[in-house]
Scaffold this motif. Structure first.
Motif, short mmCIF file in Angstrom:
data_model
loop_
_atom_site.label_atom_id
_atom_site.label_comp_id
_atom_site.label_asym_id
_atom_site.label_seq_id
_atom_site.Cartn_x
_atom_site.Cartn_y
_atom_site.Cartn_z
N PHE A 1 41.68 0.12 7.86
CA PHE A 1 41.07 0.35 6.56
C PHE A 1 39.62 0.78 6.76
CE2 PHE A 1 39.50 -0.33 2.33
CZ PHE A 1 40.61 -0.18 1.52
N GLN A 2 39.23 1.90 6.15
CA GLN A 2 37.83 2.36 6.26
C GLN A 2 36.98 1.58 5.26
OE1 GLN A 2 40.50 4.23 5.52
NE2 GLN A 2 39.99 6.01 4.28
N GLU B 1 43.88 6.28 9.72
CA GLU B 1 44.80 5.92 8.65
C GLU B 1 46.20 5.67 9.21
OE1 GLU B 1 44.49 9.19 6.00
OE2 GLU B 1 42.49 8.62 5.28
N SER C 1 40.00 10.66 10.21
CA SER C 1 40.62 9.84 9.17
C SER C 1 42.14 9.90 9.27
CB SER C 1 40.16 10.28 7.79
OG SER C 1 40.50 11.62 7.52
N HIS C 2 42.69 11.04 9.63
CA HIS C 2 44.14 11.14 9.80
C HIS C 2 44.61 10.14 10.85
CE1 HIS C 2 48.10 12.99 9.98
NE2 HIS C 2 47.99 12.99 11.30
#
Length: 397
Positions: free
Chosen positions: A318-319, A313, A309-310
């Motif tokens: 966008f997740q 992002e 995620s780091h």
């Protein structure tokens, strides 16, 4: 001295179950904890206690491969169940902490995978005899986690369900351009073209996989819709409506995560969607077993979601959905191990007894990491635009 230190470590390590260890001199020592699995080991090498103290993972794996360590009733799954259950309860022990610290210190080097090194790492595992993979994979050669929508599914049914689930998440429409990062033997790409009308570019660094996938596309008359290239994903240009990657992210390496997700962003159209399917750890960042690095997946690493995620992002993606599969890979590996063991004589003809024991240990240890350890599978859906997918998950049903 080493036997005494081994004895001290084992008394602190065993929290669940019982293990009887017969040393090379014939003496037996018993270690036990709360109710749990009961197993036995026999050491045929007097130096094994020293090796286990200094390099536990490597000594266990190599000891089993070489026959210097044997398991009562050859119950490999039982022993690895016992081992994994106790490993999960021993993170506080000083020798576990010190060993992990040493591995963390060198993990960036171990996972440094520029293009030339990535090719070498891929060849180590995926350019083995094609016949080997036919011994335990399904007919489509899906070498990644299957999706058991119902527990009684066969391996073939569960692998088909996995591909269908991914296709639904990609929201495919006929004519869409799809970029598959790490195409394996081509099964997913061919399914997306055949069943959904997509135009697919699949890349791999494995010469064996590339040749096999290309022949499959020709045989199915799909060469006009599916193209397989022997190329690093970082060298691909242009933009695609969809990007999919299944079982490849484990080979990227933490130092390259930002490059990977920057590539995903740059290759996606403004309203494009990406689906990244990877083995993950339901735990903080860690390291790879030295035995796995040496014998199975050099350069490989199972990421924590926080590490992924780091990177995505930071890449500005966008997740749009994150799904966690828990025991699906344990069941997949159980099927693989049973098939491999049923055809071990054929594997012995391809390689030798040491290789067969190595592969058996790899499949069984992997199953237990998912069944009793902290490993799982992440499916991360990403987009450049948060409105690229519907606001509810009904479309996945």
């Amino acid at each position: 001295m080493w036997e005494r230190l081994f004895d001290h470590i084992m008394r602190g390590f065993v929290r669940v179950g019982r293990i009887d260890v017969q040393l090379a001199d014939g003496t037996t020592r018993t270690y036990s904890g709360a109710d749990g699995p009961s197993v036995s080991l026999r050491f045929h090498d007097p130096d094994l206690p020293r090796k286990l103290v200094l390099t536990t993972d490597m000594a266990l794996g190599e000891g089993y491969m070489d026959g210097r360590l044997t398991i009562g009733d050859d119950d490999l799954r039982g022993f690895l169940t016992f081992l994994t259950v106790n490993v999960e309860r021993s993170g506080h022990l000083w020798w576990r902490r010190s060993s992990q610290a040493a591995r963390l210190a060198r993990r960036r080097f171990d996972q440094w995978n520029p293009a030339h090194r990535a090719r070498q790492n891929v060849a180590h595992h995926y350019d083995l005899s094609a016949t080997l993979y036919d011994l335990f994979l399904d007919e489509d050669r899906q070498y990644s986690c299957a999706y058991f929508r119902q527990p009684e599914m066969s391996l073939e049914e569960a692998q088909a369900a996995k591909k269908a689930h991914i296709a639904r998440k990609l929201l495919l429409e006929p004519g869409m351009r799809v970029f598959e990062i790490g195409c394996g033997w081509g099964g997913l790409a061919l399914s997306l073209a055949r069943d959904h009308g997509a135009e697919v570019l699949g890349v791999t660094l494995s010469t064996e996989q590339h040749a096999w996938a290309t022949k499959r596309a020709e045989a199915e008359g799909l060469s006009d819709k599916v193209k397989f290239e022997l190329r690093d994903y970082r060298d691909v240009t242009g933009q695609f409506d969809r990007i999919v990657s299944v079982g490849m992210f484990e080979h990227v390496g933490v130092p390259h995560y930002r490059t990977y997700f920057d590539t995903v962003r740059d290759r996606l159209t403004e309203d494009g969607v990406a689906l990244i399917h990877t083995i993950g750890r339901a735990a903080p960042p860690g390291t790879t077993s030295p035995w796995i690095t040496k014998y199975i997946f050099p350069g490989g690493y199972v990421p924590a979601l926080s590490e992924m995620s780091h990177a995505f992002e930071a890449a500005g993606l966008f997740q749009t959905d994150i799904e966690v599969w828990r025991l699906h890979y344990a069941e997949t590996l159980r099927h693989w191990l049973e098939r491999f063991e049923a055809k071990s004589d054929a594997a012995l003809m391809l390689y030798d007894e040491r290789f067969v024991r190595m592969w058996r240990y790899y499949l069984a240890a992997s199953e237990m990491a998912f069944r009793h350890g902290r490993q799982c599978v992440f499916q991360v859906q990403l987009a450049r635009d948060k409105q690229a997918v519907p606001l509810t998950r009904d479309y996945m049903a």
